[in-house]
Design a protein around this motif. Sequence first.
Motif, mmCIF file in Angstrom:
data_model
loop_
_atom_site.group_PDB
_atom_site.id
_atom_site.type_symbol
_atom_site.label_atom_id
_atom_site.label_comp_id
_atom_site.label_asym_id
_atom_site.label_seq_id
_atom_site.Cartn_x
_atom_site.Cartn_y
_atom_site.Cartn_z
ATOM 1 N N GLY A 1 0.786 -1.223 0.000
ATOM 2 C CA GLY A 1 0.000 0.000 0.000
ATOM 3 C C GLY A 1 0.822 1.279 0.000
ATOM 4 O O GLY A 1 0.249 2.373 -0.016
ATOM 5 N N PRO B 1 -6.612 -8.628 -1.826
ATOM 6 C CA PRO B 1 -5.149 -8.521 -1.858
ATOM 7 C C PRO B 1 -4.578 -8.783 -3.248
ATOM 8 O O PRO B 1 -5.130 -9.556 -4.031
ATOM 9 N N THR C 1 -0.793 -4.693 -1.742
ATOM 10 C CA THR C 1 -1.846 -4.097 -0.926
ATOM 11 C C THR C 1 -1.496 -4.216 0.556
ATOM 12 O O THR C 1 -0.687 -5.063 0.944
ATOM 13 N N ASP D 1 -6.035 -6.561 3.506
ATOM 14 C CA ASP D 1 -6.888 -5.980 2.475
ATOM 15 C C ASP D 1 -7.894 -7.023 1.984
ATOM 16 O O ASP D 1 -7.575 -8.206 1.819
#
Length: 335
Positions: free
Chosen positions: A74, A275, A268, A272
Amino acid sequence: MNDREGGKRWTSPLRVRRGPGWARQASTWREAKPAVIAGALKRAAARPSGNWFVVGASREILAGSRPYGRTVGGVEVVLWRTSTGELLAGPGVCPHLGAPLRNSRVVCGRLVCHWHGLSLGGGPFAGWEPFPVHDDGVLVWVRLDAVGGEPPLERPVVPVRPRSGSGVDAVFRTVGRCEPEDVVANRLDPWHGSWFHPYAFVDLRVVGTPRGDEDDAFAVDVSFKVAGRLVVPVRAEFTAPAPRTVVMHITDGEGTGSVVETHATPLTPEGDASPRTAVVEAVVAASDRRGFAMARAAAPALRPLMRRTAGRLWRDDLAYAERRWSLRSTGRFPG
């Protein structure tokens, strides 16, 4: 065939395979025990990474070229080289008004934002802090302590490879909808090879399984398909030296010392709901045959072929990893 190498008579690495077809090969599901795979996966996850993540191939980031952008866990990351080849890395968000620095330019070794001209030289500036970065000659790693959450290490855990300059390397990258552990689990299941990849492997037999941290390798006898019935038999070992890395070493047969490194980098954030994971696979092929010098000379032409071969395998292996994540995420995984 009087040619000799190192005082030994030349022998062909190729063998003619006359074994049973796909449907008549011995099943492997009894040997592929979920507990064995899960145990190896758990031990891999417990090993330190020092918060280092593979982002791509060293040769993709060139002095004088545009910056190289990736997202890891991320976090936007931007990398570039100075005019002397020094590798630099840091957040991919401009500290001024948030421009994507991956779309900016490198001018005289400095990263210059294309929105307002803010110039970064690789050191702290206006709240922008550099990330530790490591170039091992084949792959580029970046250290993200906020993403990894472990005690940091000064250098990443780089697998043992053929000595520099002695091999031919190629790096393949693809992205799947799964988590890194699903990619690693795929590689820690060697039993699927002849069944799932019959176009590439035959006569696969697992001859050794992990017995704990002191002996944590899967040993495999397998034949790589070349054409028709022609194969190259080898013995290989699969190990997981770090939580997001699995390495296959050729330990006997043609290309002894060659390695295939599979690195799983999360794109990610952890947890998440959707993902995505990048698979970065480095193949470093080596051989003590006299003719291998020609292969090194032809490396630029060989690399696309090596990447296509890896891509064909990962087309299927990502389906395995994505299926595993889909079952895990919905509580249906049988392991």
